[in-house]
Design a protein around this motif. Structure first.
Motif, short mmCIF file in Angstrom:
data_model
loop_
_atom_site.label_atom_id
_atom_site.label_comp_id
_atom_site.label_asym_id
_atom_site.label_seq_id
_atom_site.Cartn_x
_atom_site.Cartn_y
_atom_site.Cartn_z
N GLU A 185 4.61 -8.58 -2.23
CA GLU A 185 4.46 -7.54 -3.31
C GLU A 185 5.45 -7.60 -4.32
N HIS B 2 2.29 3.24 1.18
CA HIS B 2 2.11 2.24 2.09
C HIS B 2 3.34 1.41 1.89
N ALA C 149 3.78 -1.74 2.05
CA ALA C 149 3.25 -3.12 1.38
C ALA C 149 4.09 -4.15 2.41
N THR D 77 0.27 -2.78 4.80
CA THR D 77 -0.58 -2.85 3.48
C THR D 77 -1.84 -2.29 3.34
N TYR D 78 -2.40 -1.77 2.56
CA TYR D 78 -3.80 -1.26 2.66
C TYR D 78 -4.45 -1.19 1.24
N GLY D 79 -4.47 -2.44 0.79
CA GLY D 79 -5.37 -2.49 -0.37
C GLY D 79 -6.62 -2.84 0.18
N ASP E 107 -0.71 0.49 -7.54
CA ASP E 107 -1.52 0.39 -6.47
C ASP E 107 -1.20 1.06 -5.19
N CYS E 108 0.18 1.41 -5.19
CA CYS E 108 0.49 2.25 -3.62
C CYS E 108 -0.44 3.82 -3.70
N GLY F 130 -2.48 2.02 -1.85
CA GLY F 130 -3.54 0.97 -1.42
C GLY F 130 -4.99 1.71 -1.71
N LYS F 131 -5.80 1.15 -2.00
CA LYS F 131 -7.12 1.80 -2.25
C LYS F 131 -7.89 2.11 -1.07
N SER F 132 -7.42 1.60 0.07
CA SER F 132 -8.21 1.95 1.37
C SER F 132 -7.42 3.15 1.99
#
Length: 477
Positions: A140, A314, A316, A390-392, A454-455, A457-459
Motif C-alpha cells: 500500500e 486498518h 494495511a 487489510t480490509y478493502g 481508503d482506510c 478499507g470499505k469492508s
C-alpha cells in the motif's frame, strides 16, 4: 494543546489521576528499581543488529540458547532498473537480495514525508521455512494520511520520512522489490500502461527489512538499582503509567465486570451524581505483554486534553498472520513507525487483532488521553484504533469488530462519550478540512471520515455501524 511529560513530571501530574493515584504511581516508580526488570548485558547489546532466526540468531550474538533476541532494521537503497530518467530519477527502481539476515516485515521509505509515491510497489519474499519464493504482493503506497498533525513537533522532526504501509511477510531471508512510477495522465496512473511521460518517484527511496525480534524476557531476579539507563527508565515509566488500574510490570490488564468498572471509574475520577455510561473494561495486553523495546521510542509521553472520538484504521499490512503472531506484527509495525518513518512511538493508541485481542499502543497509560499519530489533522482529543490486516475486499472478523466495540465502550465511557453520537473536532489541516475548521464527526469514525483515504478499507468501514450500536449497548444506553 498537548504537553510533554518526562518521567518526573508524569509522577506528579498524570492527567486524569487523583492525587492518591499519582502518589501510588510515584511509590511504584520509586520501588521499581528494586523490582525484577531484566537489564541488558554487553552480549545482548552486541546482538542488537543481528537478524538470524531463533537459536541461530542467539548463537550469532553471543546470547545463551533460548534468550530473546532484540529486533533490528536493515535499510537498503533502491537501484535503477531502467536507463530512463524523469528529472534525473529512474521511473523504475528496485532491489533483489537472497540469503539476507532474517526479516518478517517490509516497507519502502523516502526522504520527504510531504511527497507522495505515485506508482506501484510490489514485493516477493523467500520463506525461511520452505525456501520457496512467494508470489508478487502489492504494498500500500498511500500511507501519508497516517501521522502526526501538521506543524507539531513530531511532524516537523527532521527524522520523519515518507513511507508506504508496512507489509507482514513472515520469516524470510530473500527479497525482490520493484517500484514503478505511474504514467502521467489519469488513464496511465490507473492502469500503469499507455503513452506519456512517467511521474517522478520520490528521492532517496530505501527498502526497510524489519526483524521484530522475540518477545521481552519474563521478569527475572531483582535488578541492581545502580544499573540504570534511558531504556530502563522508559520501561519503568511505561509500566508505571498503567499502575492506576493494574500492578507494576503487568503483561496484561485483566477484564472487569461492568459493576467493577464503575467502581474503578469512581476511584479514578471521584464520585459522580448520575450512573455513568461506561462499558466493562476489556482485557488489554500491555506494551510489556507484546514485547515493546522501550529504548526505541522518544522519551516521555505526550497528552491531549480528552478523548472525544475514536478513529478506526486498518494497518494495511496484509492478512497472512496468525493470532499467535500478532505480538510480532505489532513489534514490527512499532519498529517501522519509529526507526523507519521517524515517529516518536507507534502511531496507534490501541491495536486489535483478528481474534479480537486488544493491545496497548502508544505509551502513556491506557486510561489517559495519549496523543497519537494516526489520523493526520485529527489526532488531538481523539484516539486511534488499528485492526491488524487489510480490509478493502476482505471482511474483518466478528471478533475484531467486537473488540473495537468493547474497547470504545470502555475508553469513550471514561470520558463521557456516547458511541452512537457525534462530536466536534478542530482540524489540524488535511486534504478534506482546512486547519482550524470545526468538523462534526461520528464519535466512532473511520479514518476516511477525517481524511480522503481508503482506510480502514470499505469492508471494515461498513462494520462501524455495528461497532457503534454494540458499544452503546455495552455502556448500558
Amino acid at each position: 494543546m498537548s504537553r510533554i511529560m518526562a518521567m518526573r513530571g508524569f509522577l506528579t501530574s498524570s492527567p486524569g489521576a487523583s492525587p492518591a493515584v499519582a502518589a501510588s504511581i510515584g511509590a511504584a516508580c520509586a520501588a521499581a528499581l528494586a523490582l525484577p526488570f531484566a537489564l541488558p548485558t554487553p552480549a545482548a547489546a552486541a546482538g542488537r543488529s543481528a537478524h538470524d532466526s531463533a537459536t541461530a540468531r542467539a548463537a550469532g550474538t553471543g546470547l545463551p540458547a533460548g534468550s530473546p533476541v532484540p529486533g533490528s532494521t536493515r535499510s537498503l537503497p533502491l537501484v535503477p532498473l531502467t536507463r530512463d530518467r524523469v528529472l534525473g530519477t529512474a521511473p523504475e527502481q528496485g532491489l533483489y537480495r537472497a540469503g539476507v539476515e532474517h526479516f518478517s516485515l517490509v516497507g519502502v521509505v523516502w526522504d520527504d514525508p510531504d511527497t507522495e509515491l505515485h506508482g506501484r510497489v510490489q514485493v516477493r519474499t523467500r520463506s525461511t521455512a520452505t525456501g520457496k519464493w512467494s508470489g508478487w504482493q502489492a504494498v500500500e503506497t498511500h500511507n501519508g494520511e497516517h501521522g502526526a498533525d501538521p506543524g507539531t513537533a513530531e511532524r516537523t522532526s527532521r527524522h520523519v520520512r515518507g513511507a508506504t504501509a508496512p507489509l507482514w511477510v513472515g520469516d524470510s531471508d530473500g527479497v525482490d522489490l520493484r517500484v514503478r512510477a505511474d504514467l502521467a495522465g489519469d488513464a496511465g496512473a490507473r492502469t500503469g500502461q499507455g503513452g506519456g511521460p512517467w511521474l517522478v518517484l520520490p528521492s532517496g527511496m530505501r527498502l526497510e527489512l524489519v526483524d521484530p525480534g522475540q518477545e521481552a524476557p519474563p521478569l527475572g531476579p531483582p535488578a541492581d538499582a545502580s544499573r540504570t539507563g534511558p531504556d530502563i527508565d522508559e520501561a519503568i515509566a511505561t509500566s508505571a503509567a498503567n499502575t492506576d488500574i493494574t500492578g507494576f510490570g503487568a503483561t496484561e490488564i485483566p477484564e472487569l465486570s461492568r459493576w467493577a468498572t464503575e467502581r474503578e471509574l469512581a476511584r479514578l475520577q471521584g464520585p459522580v451524581g448520575a450512573k455513568p455510561y461506561v462499558g466493562a473494561r476489556p482485557k488489554i495486553v500491555t506494551r510489556r505483554g507484546w514485547g515493546a523495546d522501550e529504548s526505541l521510542r522518544e522519551r516521555g509521553f505526550v497528552y491531549t486534553k480528552k478523548v472525544k472520538a475514536a478513529f478506526v484504521h486498518h494497518t494495511a499490512s496484509g492478512n497472512k498472520y496468525t493470532c499467535a503472531q500478532a505480538p510480532s506484527v505489532i513489534r514490527g509495525i512499532y519498529r517501522y513507525h519509529v526507526k523507519s518513518m521517524g515517529w516518536r512511538d507507534i502511531g496507534y493508541n490501541f491495536v486489535v487483532d483478528k481474534c479480537g485481542s486488544i493491545y496497548e499502543g502508544r505509551a502513556g497509560g491506557v486510561t489517559k488521553a495519549v496523543l497519537g499519530a494516526h489520523t493526520l489533522g485529527f489526532n488531538s482529543n481523539s484516539m486511534g484504533i488499528a485492526v491488524i490486516g487489510t480490509y478493502g475486499a476482505s471482511k474483518p472478523s466478528g471478533a475484531a469488530v467486537t473488540g473495537i466495540a468493547r474497547l470504545t465502550a470502555w475508553k469513550l465511557g471514561l470520558f463521557g462519550a456516547d458511541p452512537r453520537g457525534k462530536t466536534y473536532l478542530t482540524s489540524g489541516g488535511g486534504n478534506l478540512y482546512p486547519k482550524g475548521k470545526n468538523v462534526r464527526l461520528h464519535v466512532i469514525s473511520g479514518h476516511r471520515d477525517g481524511f480522503a483515504t481508503d482506510c480502514p478499507g470499505k469492508s471494515l468501514y461498513a462494520k462501524l455501524g455495528t461497532a457503534r450500536s454494540s458499544a452503546a449497548r455495552y455502556q448500558g444506553r
